[in-house]
Each structure stands twice: as structure tokens, then as C-alpha cells.
Design a protein around this motif. Sequence first.
Motif, PDB file in Angstrom:
ATOM      1  N   ILE A   3      49.540  16.332  37.869  1.00 30.70           N
ATOM      2  CA  ILE A   3      50.217  16.357  39.156  1.00 30.70           C
ATOM      3  C   ILE A   3      51.453  15.477  39.068  1.00 30.70           C
ATOM      4  CG2 ILE A   3      50.089  15.669  41.585  1.00 30.70           C
ATOM      5  CD1 ILE A   3      47.168  16.461  41.583  1.00 30.70           C
ATOM      6  N   GLU A  29      53.375  26.120  35.496  1.00 35.58           N
ATOM      7  CA  GLU A  29      51.972  26.540  35.375  1.00 35.58           C
ATOM      8  C   GLU A  29      51.547  26.586  33.908  1.00 35.58           C
ATOM      9  OE1 GLU A  29      49.110  30.329  36.583  1.00 35.58           O
ATOM     10  OE2 GLU A  29      51.158  30.211  37.363  1.00 35.58           O
ATOM     11  N   GLU A  34      49.449  21.203  37.902  1.00 35.00           N
ATOM     12  CA  GLU A  34      48.582  21.714  38.962  1.00 35.00           C
ATOM     13  C   GLU A  34      49.253  21.641  40.331  1.00 35.00           C
ATOM     14  OE1 GLU A  34      44.145  20.718  40.852  1.00 35.00           O
ATOM     15  OE2 GLU A  34      45.109  19.314  39.471  1.00 35.00           O
ATOM     16  N   HIS A  35      50.016  20.586  40.550  1.00 32.53           N
ATOM     17  CA  HIS A  35      50.599  20.374  41.876  1.00 32.53           C
ATOM     18  C   HIS A  35      51.840  19.508  41.747  1.00 32.53           C
ATOM     19  CE1 HIS A  35      49.875  20.985  46.192  1.00 32.53           C
ATOM     20  NE2 HIS A  35      50.497  19.830  46.380  1.00 32.53           N
ATOM     21  N   TYR A  56      54.831  28.526  47.909  1.00 30.52           N
ATOM     22  CA  TYR A  56      54.025  28.037  46.787  1.00 30.52           C
ATOM     23  C   TYR A  56      52.983  27.018  47.254  1.00 30.52           C
ATOM     24  CZ  TYR A  56      57.728  30.160  43.999  1.00 30.52           C
ATOM     25  OH  TYR A  56      58.628  31.038  43.454  1.00 30.52           O
ATOM     26  N   SER A  57      51.723  27.405  47.151  1.00 29.57           N
ATOM     27  CA  SER A  57      50.646  26.501  47.585  1.00 29.57           C
ATOM     28  C   SER A  57      50.524  25.279  46.683  1.00 29.57           C
ATOM     29  CB  SER A  57      49.312  27.254  47.615  1.00 29.57           C
ATOM     30  OG  SER A  57      48.983  27.734  46.320  1.00 29.57           O
ATOM     31  N   GLN A  58      51.074  25.374  45.453  1.00 30.77           N
ATOM     32  CA  GLN A  58      50.976  24.250  44.517  1.00 30.77           C
ATOM     33  C   GLN A  58      52.102  23.229  44.708  1.00 30.77           C
ATOM     34  OE1 GLN A  58      51.789  27.470  43.922  1.00 30.77           O
ATOM     35  NE2 GLN A  58      52.204  27.793  41.745  1.00 30.77           N
ATOM     36  N   LEU A 258      42.457  20.589  46.041  1.00 32.65           N
ATOM     37  CA  LEU A 258      43.221  21.566  45.249  1.00 32.65           C
ATOM     38  C   LEU A 258      42.291  22.318  44.310  1.00 32.65           C
ATOM     39  CD1 LEU A 258      46.214  19.267  44.269  1.00 32.65           C
ATOM     40  CD2 LEU A 258      46.044  20.782  46.226  1.00 32.65           C
ATOM     41  N   GLY A 259      42.681  23.551  43.996  1.00 38.53           N
ATOM     42  CA  GLY A 259      41.958  24.322  43.005  1.00 38.53           C
ATOM     43  C   GLY A 259      40.603  24.812  43.486  1.00 38.53           C
TER      44      GLY A 259
END
Length: 259
Positions: A3, A29, A34-35, A56-58, A258-259
Motif C-alpha cells: 500500500i 496491479e 493493493e491500494h 478505482y476502488s483501489q 480491502l480485498g
Amino acid sequence: MLIDSHCHLDRIDLKPYQNDFSCFMKEAENNQIEHMLCIAIDLESYPAMHDLVSGYSQISLTVGVHPNVKDGRDPGVDELVALGQEKKVIAIGETGLDYFRSEGDLGWQQQRFRNHINAAKILKKPLIIHTREAKEDTLRILEEERAQDIGGVIHCFTEDWDFAEKALDLNFFISFSGIVTFNSAKAIKEVAKKIPADRFLIETDSPYLAPVPFRGKTNYPTYVRYVAEHIAELRNTSFEQIAKQSSENFKRLFQLELG
């Protein structure tokens, strides 16, 4: 998975990615990012930054005005609270004090800092703190405004262990940027060795402050790996452990699943 806890995605050079932000995201990615937390520095560029990353959710966002920004809107508490209510905004800042680039009467900078702290407390969202050559006033204002009630992170840490201890006592995390990889950063390396495992983050501050071996070049969130690798070396542990621990710390501080 890594992250990047502090980057300026609206300011990175996309030429290596065919000037296509989606190509950059695929590369991130592929590099196990991940973020990313995309940091605001003014209100004028905030709408375009928001639009760039909104799909983008990340990527999460902050809202705030950097202490060095003099031209542009200087938000009051109410405006910061209104902008900060969106779910994608997970922190307030970056805010703080910078006496290196600003001169004269800096009462306006201190008042801006106080406004951000109070907005964060109302929103119950952590603070992203920038401090440069202003450590005494930074700590004093954090104490006076009871910033420990909300906490946050001292980003791009460049101080010594004494400052780090005081920041930790005020409920703040310490975030290490590419500066920790510089040979000259002796005091920062010592803090990276001593910091409790549950109180540190890693960042790039991209496009600025690229780590060794890219020092002096454009920085990218994918280079956060080099920060993690160097901290692992300093702490005599594995890269995987630093990546895992820093990611867990980020999720805990910002209350993210997350994830």
C-alpha cells in the motif's frame, strides 16, 4: 501486497503509460500495489483529481490544502467538513506547517492547520501531517487542538527519534518515504529501526522523492517496494513482513477493509 499511503496521482508523468491512467493502474496491479491514498494539496485541482481516480476502488482520497499553497481558496472548517463527508475521502490533509518554503508572519498557516484539525475531529477521519522545519509548533498545535483524539500520520518523516516519540504519544503513525533509502538519512534510518511494528506506514510521495536507485528521477507508486525493502533490511526482517505489517497498519488507521 503493498500500500502506498501517500501519493499525488494527478501529478505523475503518464508518458511511460501512453498518457493513459488505466495503463498505469494495470502496471500498479502487476507490481502488487493493493491500494493507494491520493493526497490533495489544494481545492482548485481537487475536482479533476477526484474525477481521475473516482472509478478505482483501489484508490482512496484526502481533501485539504497544503501549508505552502498561498494562491487559491483557503478553506474554513465547514467547507472541509462538507468535502470530507464523501466515503472515498478517508483522511484530511495534507496539512501542517512548513517554515522552509514560507517566510514572514505565518499565522495564516497555523490557522489553516487548526481548521484542518477541527474538521478531521468533526468527521472522525485521520489527519495527514506535513511538517518541515516547524517541529515545535507542529507538536504544540497538535496538542492544543487535541489532535490525539483523531490521530493520523506524520507523512514523509524527516525528523529524529525525539520527535517520533512525541508524535507516537499523540496517537500518530510515522510514514517513511524514499528519503529513508538515502545514505545521508541517518536519523530517519534510526527511527525506522526503532519504530513499533504496529505504528509505521510506507509511501512514495510520488512524483517526488524517488528512492534509491531512482533518486532524482520521477517517482511512481510502484517504487514503494524499494522503501519496504530498505526498511526490511534496517529492521533485519523480510520484505514480505514489512509489506504485510505496513498494509495492516494502514487498514487499521483508516478503518478500511480491502480485498
